[in-house]
Motif scaffolding. Structure first.
Motif, PDB file in Angstrom:
ATOM      1  N   GLY A   1     -11.040   3.613  -0.704  1.00 25.54           N
ATOM      2  CA  GLY A   1      -9.646   3.802  -0.360  1.00 25.54           C
ATOM      3  C   GLY A   1      -9.440   5.094   0.389  1.00 25.54           C
ATOM      4  O   GLY A   1     -10.347   5.914   0.517  1.00 25.54           O
TER       5      GLY A   1
ATOM      6  N   SER B   1      -4.624   3.812  -0.262  1.00 30.63           N
ATOM      7  CA  SER B   1      -4.533   2.616   0.572  1.00 30.63           C
ATOM      8  C   SER B   1      -5.932   2.014   0.541  1.00 30.63           C
ATOM      9  O   SER B   1      -6.910   2.670   0.896  1.00 30.63           O
ATOM     10  CB  SER B   1      -4.135   2.981   1.998  1.00 30.63           C
ATOM     11  OG  SER B   1      -2.813   3.459   2.001  1.00 30.63           O
ATOM     12  N   VAL B   2      -6.029   0.785   0.068  1.00 29.79           N
ATOM     13  CA  VAL B   2      -7.328   0.157  -0.133  1.00 29.79           C
ATOM     14  C   VAL B   2      -7.917  -0.227   1.222  1.00 29.79           C
ATOM     15  O   VAL B   2      -7.285  -0.914   2.012  1.00 29.79           O
ATOM     16  CB  VAL B   2      -7.214  -1.076  -1.053  1.00 29.79           C
ATOM     17  CG1 VAL B   2      -8.567  -1.747  -1.227  1.00 29.79           C
ATOM     18  CG2 VAL B   2      -6.644  -0.676  -2.403  1.00 29.79           C
TER      19      VAL B   2
ATOM     20  N   GLN C   1       0.848  -1.190   0.000  1.00 30.29           N
ATOM     21  CA  GLN C   1       0.000   0.000   0.000  1.00 30.29           C
ATOM     22  C   GLN C   1       0.884   1.240   0.000  1.00 30.29           C
ATOM     23  O   GLN C   1       1.945   1.225   0.604  1.00 30.29           O
ATOM     24  CB  GLN C   1      -0.918  -0.013   1.227  1.00 30.29           C
ATOM     25  CG  GLN C   1      -1.811  -1.244   1.312  1.00 30.29           C
ATOM     26  CD  GLN C   1      -2.870  -1.326   0.229  1.00 30.29           C
ATOM     27  OE1 GLN C   1      -3.458  -0.324  -0.141  1.00 30.29           O
ATOM     28  NE2 GLN C   1      -3.085  -2.505  -0.305  1.00 30.29           N
TER      29      GLN C   1
END
Length: 188
Positions: A73, A62-63, A48
Protein backbone atom coordinates in the motif's frame (compact mmCIF):
# COMPACT_ATOMS: atom_id res chain seq x y z
CA UNK A 1 -16.90 -4.68 28.92
CA UNK A 2 -14.72 -2.32 26.93
CA UNK A 3 -13.59 1.21 26.64
CA UNK A 4 -14.18 3.59 23.75
CA UNK A 5 -12.02 2.99 20.76
CA UNK A 6 -9.77 5.70 19.36
CA UNK A 7 -9.13 4.78 15.75
CA UNK A 8 -8.98 8.31 14.44
CA UNK A 9 -5.26 8.86 14.33
CA UNK A 10 -2.70 6.96 12.32
CA UNK A 11 0.22 5.82 14.41
CA UNK A 12 3.89 5.93 13.37
CA UNK A 13 5.14 2.80 11.71
CA UNK A 14 8.39 1.01 12.35
CA UNK A 15 7.98 -1.81 9.82
CA UNK A 16 8.25 0.06 6.53
CA UNK A 17 10.27 -1.94 4.02
CA UNK A 18 11.95 -1.12 0.74
CA UNK A 19 9.69 -0.81 -2.31
CA UNK A 20 8.88 -3.92 -4.30
CA UNK A 21 10.90 -4.35 -7.49
CA UNK A 22 9.20 -2.86 -10.56
CA UNK A 23 9.36 -6.12 -12.53
CA UNK A 24 6.79 -7.82 -10.28
CA UNK A 25 3.22 -7.49 -11.58
CA UNK A 26 0.13 -7.08 -9.40
CA UNK A 27 -1.95 -10.15 -8.69
CA UNK A 28 -5.19 -9.97 -10.64
CA UNK A 29 -8.37 -10.37 -8.57
CA UNK A 30 -10.77 -13.16 -9.41
CA UNK A 31 -13.80 -12.16 -11.43
CA UNK A 32 -16.19 -14.96 -10.50
CA UNK A 33 -19.82 -13.97 -10.17
CA UNK A 34 -21.01 -14.01 -6.56
CA UNK A 35 -17.50 -14.86 -5.33
CA UNK A 36 -16.31 -13.06 -2.20
CA UNK A 37 -12.65 -12.15 -2.40
CA UNK A 38 -10.92 -10.05 0.27
CA UNK A 39 -8.20 -8.86 -2.09
CA UNK A 40 -10.72 -7.65 -4.66
CA UNK A 41 -12.76 -5.97 -1.92
CA UNK A 42 -9.69 -4.10 -0.66
CA UNK A 43 -8.60 -2.92 -4.11
CA UNK A 44 -11.81 -2.47 -6.10
CA UNK A 45 -14.78 -2.21 -3.75
CA UNK A 46 -13.48 -0.34 -0.73
CA UNK A 47 -13.08 3.42 -1.00
CA UNK A 48 -9.41 4.31 -0.69
CA UNK A 49 -7.61 4.74 1.61
CA UNK A 50 -8.34 1.59 3.59
CA UNK A 51 -7.88 1.68 7.36
CA UNK A 52 -5.98 -1.43 8.46
CA UNK A 53 -6.10 -2.20 12.16
CA UNK A 54 -2.94 -4.12 13.03
CA UNK A 55 -1.14 -5.37 16.11
CA UNK A 56 1.10 -2.28 15.99
CA UNK A 57 -1.59 0.33 15.34
CA UNK A 58 -3.42 1.89 12.45
CA UNK A 59 -2.28 2.06 8.85
CA UNK A 60 -4.27 4.16 6.39
CA UNK A 61 -3.16 2.93 2.96
CA UNK A 62 -4.29 3.11 -0.61
CA UNK A 63 -3.99 -0.54 -1.59
CA UNK A 64 -1.64 -1.06 -4.51
CA UNK A 65 -1.67 -4.85 -4.66
CA UNK A 66 -2.14 -7.93 -2.56
CA UNK A 67 -0.25 -11.20 -2.56
CA UNK A 68 -0.95 -14.40 -0.64
CA UNK A 69 0.89 -13.21 2.48
CA UNK A 70 1.38 -9.47 1.96
CA UNK A 71 -0.42 -6.24 1.22
CA UNK A 72 1.35 -3.46 -0.64
CA UNK A 73 0.00 0.00 0.00
CA UNK A 74 0.85 3.67 -0.16
CA UNK A 75 0.52 6.27 2.57
CA UNK A 76 -0.98 9.64 1.61
CA UNK A 77 2.56 11.02 1.13
CA UNK A 78 3.28 8.30 -1.48
CA UNK A 79 5.58 6.23 0.73
CA UNK A 80 5.24 2.49 -0.01
CA UNK A 81 4.64 -0.08 2.69
CA UNK A 82 4.88 -3.86 2.45
CA UNK A 83 2.73 -5.29 5.24
CA UNK A 84 2.41 -8.94 6.27
CA UNK A 85 -1.26 -9.99 6.23
CA UNK A 86 -0.58 -11.83 9.49
CA UNK A 87 -0.22 -8.38 11.14
CA UNK A 88 -3.71 -7.27 10.00
CA UNK A 89 -6.66 -7.83 12.34
CA UNK A 90 -9.40 -6.10 10.36
CA UNK A 91 -9.89 -3.52 7.62
CA UNK A 92 -12.50 -1.09 6.31
CA UNK A 93 -12.64 2.10 4.23
CA UNK A 94 -11.18 4.93 6.33
CA UNK A 95 -14.15 7.18 5.49
CA UNK A 96 -16.48 4.74 7.32
CA UNK A 97 -14.77 5.19 10.71
CA UNK A 98 -17.43 7.57 12.14
CA UNK A 99 -20.15 5.02 11.31
CA UNK A 100 -18.20 2.08 12.76
CA UNK A 101 -16.79 3.65 15.92
CA UNK A 102 -19.91 3.02 18.10
CA UNK A 103 -19.72 -0.71 17.30
CA UNK A 104 -16.04 -1.26 18.05
CA UNK A 105 -14.69 -1.25 21.59
CA UNK A 106 -11.41 -2.20 23.20
CA UNK A 107 -10.92 -4.78 25.94
CA UNK A 108 -8.13 -3.06 27.90
CA UNK A 109 -6.91 -6.12 29.90
CA UNK A 110 -6.45 -8.13 26.69
CA UNK A 111 -4.80 -5.21 24.89
CA UNK A 112 -2.33 -4.85 27.77
CA UNK A 113 -1.18 -8.46 27.19
CA UNK A 114 0.35 -7.26 23.91
CA UNK A 115 -0.34 -10.58 22.14
CA UNK A 116 1.42 -11.12 18.84
CA UNK A 117 0.35 -13.00 15.70
CA UNK A 118 0.40 -16.78 15.82
CA UNK A 119 2.20 -18.25 12.82
CA UNK A 120 1.34 -21.90 13.44
CA UNK A 121 -2.15 -22.47 12.04
CA UNK A 122 -2.85 -25.32 14.48
CA UNK A 123 -2.28 -22.97 17.44
CA UNK A 124 -4.70 -20.25 16.28
CA UNK A 125 -8.21 -19.78 17.63
CA UNK A 126 -10.59 -21.64 15.32
CA UNK A 127 -14.26 -20.89 14.65
CA UNK A 128 -16.15 -23.84 13.21
CA UNK A 129 -17.62 -23.15 9.76
CA UNK A 130 -20.96 -24.66 10.83
CA UNK A 131 -21.27 -22.06 13.59
CA UNK A 132 -20.40 -19.32 11.09
CA UNK A 133 -23.00 -20.66 8.63
CA UNK A 134 -25.69 -20.70 11.32
CA UNK A 135 -24.81 -17.16 12.43
CA UNK A 136 -24.77 -15.94 8.82
CA UNK A 137 -28.03 -17.63 7.83
CA UNK A 138 -29.90 -16.37 10.91
CA UNK A 139 -28.21 -12.94 10.76
CA UNK A 140 -27.49 -13.31 14.45
CA UNK A 141 -25.45 -10.66 16.19
CA UNK A 142 -21.92 -11.84 16.83
CA UNK A 143 -19.12 -10.55 19.05
CA UNK A 144 -15.59 -10.92 17.79
CA UNK A 145 -12.59 -10.26 19.99
CA UNK A 146 -9.23 -9.89 18.28
CA UNK A 147 -5.88 -10.81 19.79
CA UNK A 148 -5.14 -7.09 20.23
CA UNK A 149 -8.28 -6.59 22.33
CA UNK A 150 -10.64 -5.03 19.77
CA UNK A 151 -14.27 -6.08 20.24
CA UNK A 152 -16.46 -5.92 17.13
CA UNK A 153 -20.24 -6.30 17.24
CA UNK A 154 -22.21 -7.00 14.07
CA UNK A 155 -23.28 -9.93 11.90
CA UNK A 156 -21.54 -12.24 9.45
CA UNK A 157 -22.47 -11.62 5.83
CA UNK A 158 -20.06 -14.18 4.36
CA UNK A 159 -16.80 -15.94 5.18
CA UNK A 160 -14.04 -18.01 3.69
CA UNK A 161 -11.10 -19.88 5.17
CA UNK A 162 -9.11 -16.66 5.69
CA UNK A 163 -11.56 -13.86 6.48
CA UNK A 164 -14.99 -13.01 7.83
CA UNK A 165 -17.01 -10.43 5.91
CA UNK A 166 -18.84 -8.69 8.69
CA UNK A 167 -21.56 -6.05 8.67
CA UNK A 168 -21.04 -3.59 11.47
CA UNK A 169 -23.46 -0.69 11.65
CA UNK A 170 -24.49 -1.52 8.06
CA UNK A 171 -20.89 -1.10 6.87
CA UNK A 172 -18.61 -3.87 5.56
CA UNK A 173 -15.54 -4.84 7.57
CA UNK A 174 -13.07 -7.56 6.63
CA UNK A 175 -11.93 -9.47 9.74
CA UNK A 176 -8.89 -11.73 9.33
CA UNK A 177 -9.47 -15.10 10.99
CA UNK A 178 -5.80 -15.48 12.01
CA UNK A 179 -6.27 -12.57 14.44
CA UNK A 180 -9.27 -13.95 16.36
CA UNK A 181 -9.13 -14.39 20.11
CA UNK A 182 -12.82 -15.16 20.77
CA UNK A 183 -16.09 -15.48 18.85
CA UNK A 184 -19.59 -15.61 20.33
CA UNK A 185 -23.08 -15.58 18.86
CA UNK A 186 -25.77 -13.61 20.69
CA UNK A 187 -28.88 -15.70 21.17
CA UNK A 188 -32.10 -13.87 20.26
Amino acid sequence: MGTELDLNEQQPEADVEAPEPEAEKPEQPKKESGHWDANEMLIQHFAQPVRFITYTGIKDLSVVRTKPYTIWGKYADGELLKMAKLQVLFAFPKEKMPDLKPYIKIRAPLKSENLQPIEAIAERYHVDDELLEQARDSKSDVNIVTRAGYVLNGWIQQFDKYVLYMRIGEKMVIVYRHGLFDFTVDER
